[in-house]
Design a protein around this motif. Structure first.
Motif, PDB file in Angstrom:
ATOM      1  N   GLY A  74       0.843  -1.185   0.000  1.00  0.00           N
ATOM      2  CA  GLY A  74       0.000   0.000   0.000  1.00  0.00           C
ATOM      3  C   GLY A  74       0.878   1.234   0.000  1.00  0.00           C
ATOM      4  N   ALA A  75       0.320   2.373   0.373  1.00  0.00           N
ATOM      5  CA  ALA A  75       1.091   3.611   0.408  1.00  0.00           C
ATOM      6  C   ALA A  75       2.237   3.482   1.412  1.00  0.00           C
ATOM      7  N   LEU A  76       3.446   3.734   0.967  1.00  0.00           N
ATOM      8  CA  LEU A  76       4.620   3.614   1.823  1.00  0.00           C
ATOM      9  C   LEU A  76       4.653   4.749   2.838  1.00  0.00           C
ATOM     10  N   SER A  77       5.101   4.435   4.042  1.00  0.00           N
ATOM     11  CA  SER A  77       5.212   5.452   5.082  1.00  0.00           C
ATOM     12  C   SER A  77       6.622   6.020   5.180  1.00  0.00           C
ATOM     13  N   THR A  78       7.593   5.374   4.523  1.00  0.00           N
ATOM     14  CA  THR A  78       8.981   5.813   4.576  1.00  0.00           C
ATOM     15  C   THR A  78       9.527   5.983   3.160  1.00  0.00           C
ATOM     16  N   CYS A  79      10.678   6.629   3.069  1.00  0.00           N
ATOM     17  CA  CYS A  79      11.383   6.736   1.800  1.00  0.00           C
ATOM     18  C   CYS A  79      12.111   5.421   1.517  1.00  0.00           C
ATOM     19  N   LEU A 105      13.832   5.527  -6.609  1.00  0.00           N
ATOM     20  CA  LEU A 105      13.522   6.289  -5.404  1.00  0.00           C
ATOM     21  C   LEU A 105      12.013   6.371  -5.264  1.00  0.00           C
ATOM     22  N   MET A 106      11.498   5.863  -4.147  1.00  0.00           N
ATOM     23  CA  MET A 106      10.059   5.883  -3.884  1.00  0.00           C
ATOM     24  C   MET A 106       9.797   6.743  -2.653  1.00  0.00           C
ATOM     25  N   MET A 107       9.043   7.802  -2.842  1.00  0.00           N
ATOM     26  CA  MET A 107       8.728   8.718  -1.753  1.00  0.00           C
ATOM     27  C   MET A 107       7.558   8.185  -0.923  1.00  0.00           C
ATOM     28  N   PRO A 108       7.430   8.635   0.325  1.00  0.00           N
ATOM     29  CA  PRO A 108       6.262   8.258   1.109  1.00  0.00           C
ATOM     30  C   PRO A 108       4.975   8.592   0.356  1.00  0.00           C
ATOM     31  N   GLY A 109       4.014   7.689   0.453  1.00  0.00           N
ATOM     32  CA  GLY A 109       2.762   7.855  -0.273  1.00  0.00           C
ATOM     33  C   GLY A 109       2.711   7.092  -1.574  1.00  0.00           C
ATOM     34  N   SER A 110       3.876   6.742  -2.113  1.00  0.00           N
ATOM     35  CA  SER A 110       3.890   5.923  -3.328  1.00  0.00           C
ATOM     36  C   SER A 110       3.628   4.469  -2.951  1.00  0.00           C
ATOM     37  N   GLU A 111       3.328   3.651  -3.945  1.00  0.00           N
ATOM     38  CA  GLU A 111       3.046   2.239  -3.711  1.00  0.00           C
ATOM     39  C   GLU A 111       4.046   1.380  -4.472  1.00  0.00           C
ATOM     40  N   ALA A 112       4.587   0.384  -3.799  1.00  0.00           N
ATOM     41  CA  ALA A 112       5.495  -0.552  -4.460  1.00  0.00           C
ATOM     42  C   ALA A 112       4.675  -1.506  -5.323  1.00  0.00           C
ATOM     43  N   ASP A 113       5.082  -1.639  -6.562  1.00  0.00           N
ATOM     44  CA  ASP A 113       4.480  -2.601  -7.493  1.00  0.00           C
ATOM     45  C   ASP A 113       5.613  -3.091  -8.384  1.00  0.00           C
ATOM     46  N   LEU A 114       6.426  -3.992  -7.827  1.00  0.00           N
ATOM     47  CA  LEU A 114       7.705  -4.360  -8.419  1.00  0.00           C
ATOM     48  C   LEU A 114       7.758  -5.851  -8.724  1.00  0.00           C
ATOM     49  N   VAL A 115       8.302  -6.182  -9.870  1.00  0.00           N
ATOM     50  CA  VAL A 115       8.574  -7.575 -10.216  1.00  0.00           C
ATOM     51  C   VAL A 115      10.084  -7.743 -10.321  1.00  0.00           C
ATOM     52  N   TRP A 116      10.632  -8.567  -9.421  1.00  0.00           N
ATOM     53  CA  TRP A 116      12.058  -8.851  -9.419  1.00  0.00           C
ATOM     54  C   TRP A 116      12.315 -10.070 -10.303  1.00  0.00           C
ATOM     55  N   GLU A 117      13.300  -9.961 -11.197  1.00  0.00           N
ATOM     56  CA  GLU A 117      13.688 -11.121 -11.987  1.00  0.00           C
ATOM     57  C   GLU A 117      14.297 -12.188 -11.076  1.00  0.00           C
ATOM     58  N   ALA A 118      14.266 -13.446 -11.535  1.00  0.00           N
ATOM     59  CA  ALA A 118      14.918 -14.519 -10.794  1.00  0.00           C
ATOM     60  C   ALA A 118      16.402 -14.214 -10.650  1.00  0.00           C
ATOM     61  N   GLU A 141       8.657  20.624   0.458  1.00  0.00           N
ATOM     62  CA  GLU A 141       8.245  20.522  -0.940  1.00  0.00           C
ATOM     63  C   GLU A 141       9.159  19.619  -1.759  1.00  0.00           C
ATOM     64  N   ALA A 142      10.378  19.392  -1.267  1.00  0.00           N
ATOM     65  CA  ALA A 142      11.343  18.596  -2.029  1.00  0.00           C
ATOM     66  C   ALA A 142      10.966  17.126  -2.083  1.00  0.00           C
ATOM     67  N   PHE A 143       9.998  16.710  -1.253  1.00  0.00           N
ATOM     68  CA  PHE A 143       9.741  15.286  -1.145  1.00  0.00           C
ATOM     69  C   PHE A 143       8.674  14.778  -2.105  1.00  0.00           C
ATOM     70  N   TYR A 144       7.880  15.653  -2.672  1.00  0.00           N
ATOM     71  CA  TYR A 144       6.922  15.229  -3.698  1.00  0.00           C
ATOM     72  C   TYR A 144       6.195  13.957  -3.280  1.00  0.00           C
ATOM     73  N   SER A 145       5.326  14.055  -2.318  1.00  0.00           N
ATOM     74  CA  SER A 145       4.655  12.878  -1.764  1.00  0.00           C
ATOM     75  C   SER A 145       4.069  11.996  -2.857  1.00  0.00           C
ATOM     76  N   GLY A 146       4.388  10.710  -2.775  1.00  0.00           N
ATOM     77  CA  GLY A 146       3.870   9.734  -3.712  1.00  0.00           C
ATOM     78  C   GLY A 146       4.671   9.594  -4.987  1.00  0.00           C
ATOM     79  N   ALA A 147       5.758  10.361  -5.132  1.00  0.00           N
ATOM     80  CA  ALA A 147       6.502  10.356  -6.394  1.00  0.00           C
ATOM     81  C   ALA A 147       7.422   9.142  -6.503  1.00  0.00           C
ATOM     82  N   LEU A 148       7.638   8.729  -7.729  1.00  0.00           N
ATOM     83  CA  LEU A 148       8.634   7.715  -8.067  1.00  0.00           C
ATOM     84  C   LEU A 148       9.661   8.361  -8.988  1.00  0.00           C
ATOM     85  N   ARG A 149      10.915   8.051  -8.759  1.00  0.00           N
ATOM     86  CA  ARG A 149      11.964   8.536  -9.644  1.00  0.00           C
ATOM     87  C   ARG A 149      12.912   7.387  -9.971  1.00  0.00           C
TER      88      ARG A 149
END
Length: 319
Positions: A74-79, A105-118, A141-149
């Protein structure tokens, strides 16, 4: 910084080594945000492994998934920073792959949706936004809540971060996982400063989203980085016209395809020389440079020193 599973960083603090994906999920949920671990190709014959190096208020994990796995939260609480060391991680929310020497880089509020290769290995860093803001003085303002980079390897802040992590991994080995609290504070301050510099950069060198054709070209390049490459090769991989590819690179990446190929190859050579992985001529050859004198000139123009100087400096540090 490419490693194999038996060279996963922070190995003196191996927290889990198991084929059981439910056990791996429980381990993750006990230390960071709740997430779901879904094995996609699990055959039950490959282990998952997690190692740990805690700093004062920051956690660094070495993570290896033996088989292809889908991780959702769900929404991440940490960076979160995810740095693949081998193979690729698919970021499904932006239809993008992150490979070795890139940083997600995943900011707080973003959601992890990751597929790791074997057999994918990575370093995962988690820290509270307040820690970064307190130590660095960054505005909220530098944290851009929910942003992915996705941070590119040629960025100087990214190179600095990789160098810090290499030094920290070495300290972990030297001290057999028992880094003194005062040194933990020191390394954490350096780490946070490096991340803060990236966030505060008025012209950040990152990719948030790449169109499908560019992603094909970039991912194909990463998979064939050790071969001699041309722009025509990227055009074929992307499945578009040369003009479209060149316009896309200028718009979304900020340089020509030819320049991007060169930067990627020089970065690979630089990392291998820092890790003393062979002689200068061997590194040049394995990075796709056929003429040593040409490689030396390009390298010096890019890094301000010759390949031999880089190799000598890091050989002395290692000794």
């Amino acid at each position: 910084m490419t490693v194999m599973y038996n060279e996963l960083p922070f190995s003196y603090n191996t927290c889990l080594e198991s084929r059981d994906f439910e056990e791996a999920q429980a381990f993750l949920n006990s230390r960071i945000d709740e997430r779901e671990v879904i094995p996609l190709t699990a055959q039950g014959n490959s282990s998952n492994c997690f190692t740990l190096q805690p700093l004062r208020q920051t956690l660094l994990f070495g993570a290896h998934w033996g088989e292809r796995v889908h991780i959702r939260s769900g929404a991440l609480s940490t960076c979160h920073l995810v740095l693949p060391l081998s193979r690729f991680i698919e970021v499904r929310s932006i239809n993008r792959f992150v490979g070795p020497n890139e940083i997600l880089l995943m900011m707080p509020g973003s959601e992890a949706d990751l597929v790791w290769e074997a057999d994918c290995s990575a370093i995962v860093i988690t820290f509270d936004r307040e820690v970064l803001q307190h130590l660095s003085g960054l505005e909220r303002e530098a944290f851009y809540s929910g942003a992915l980079r996705i941070l590119r390897p040629q960025d100087r802040h990214v190179r600095s971060l990789f160098s810090l992590l290499q030094c920290l991994a070495s300290q972990h080995q030297i001290n057999e996982g028992e880094i003194l609290p005062v040194m933990q504070q020191h390394w954490e301050s350096l780490l946070i400063e490096s991340i803060a510099n990236q966030l505060a950069d008025p012209t950040p060198d990152h990719i948030d989203i790449l169109p499908l054709q560019l992603r094909r070209a970039v991912d194909w390049l990463q998979a064939h980085i050790e071969q001699p490459l041309t722009v025509s090769d990227l055009v074929k991989a992307a499945g578009c016209s040369r003009r479209s590819l060149e316009n896309g690179f200028q718009q979304f990446i900020g340089c020509s395809p030819a320049r991007y190929i060169l930067q990627q190859k020089l970065d690979l050579a630089h990392q291998r020389l820092q890790q003393t992985q062979g002689t200068v001529s061997e590194v040049a050859y394995h990075c796709g440079f056929n003429h040593l004198s040409h490689f030396t000139r390009l390298y010096k123009d890019h890094y301000g020193e010759t390949p031999s100087q880089t190799l000598k400096r890091h050989t002395l540090v290692t000794r």
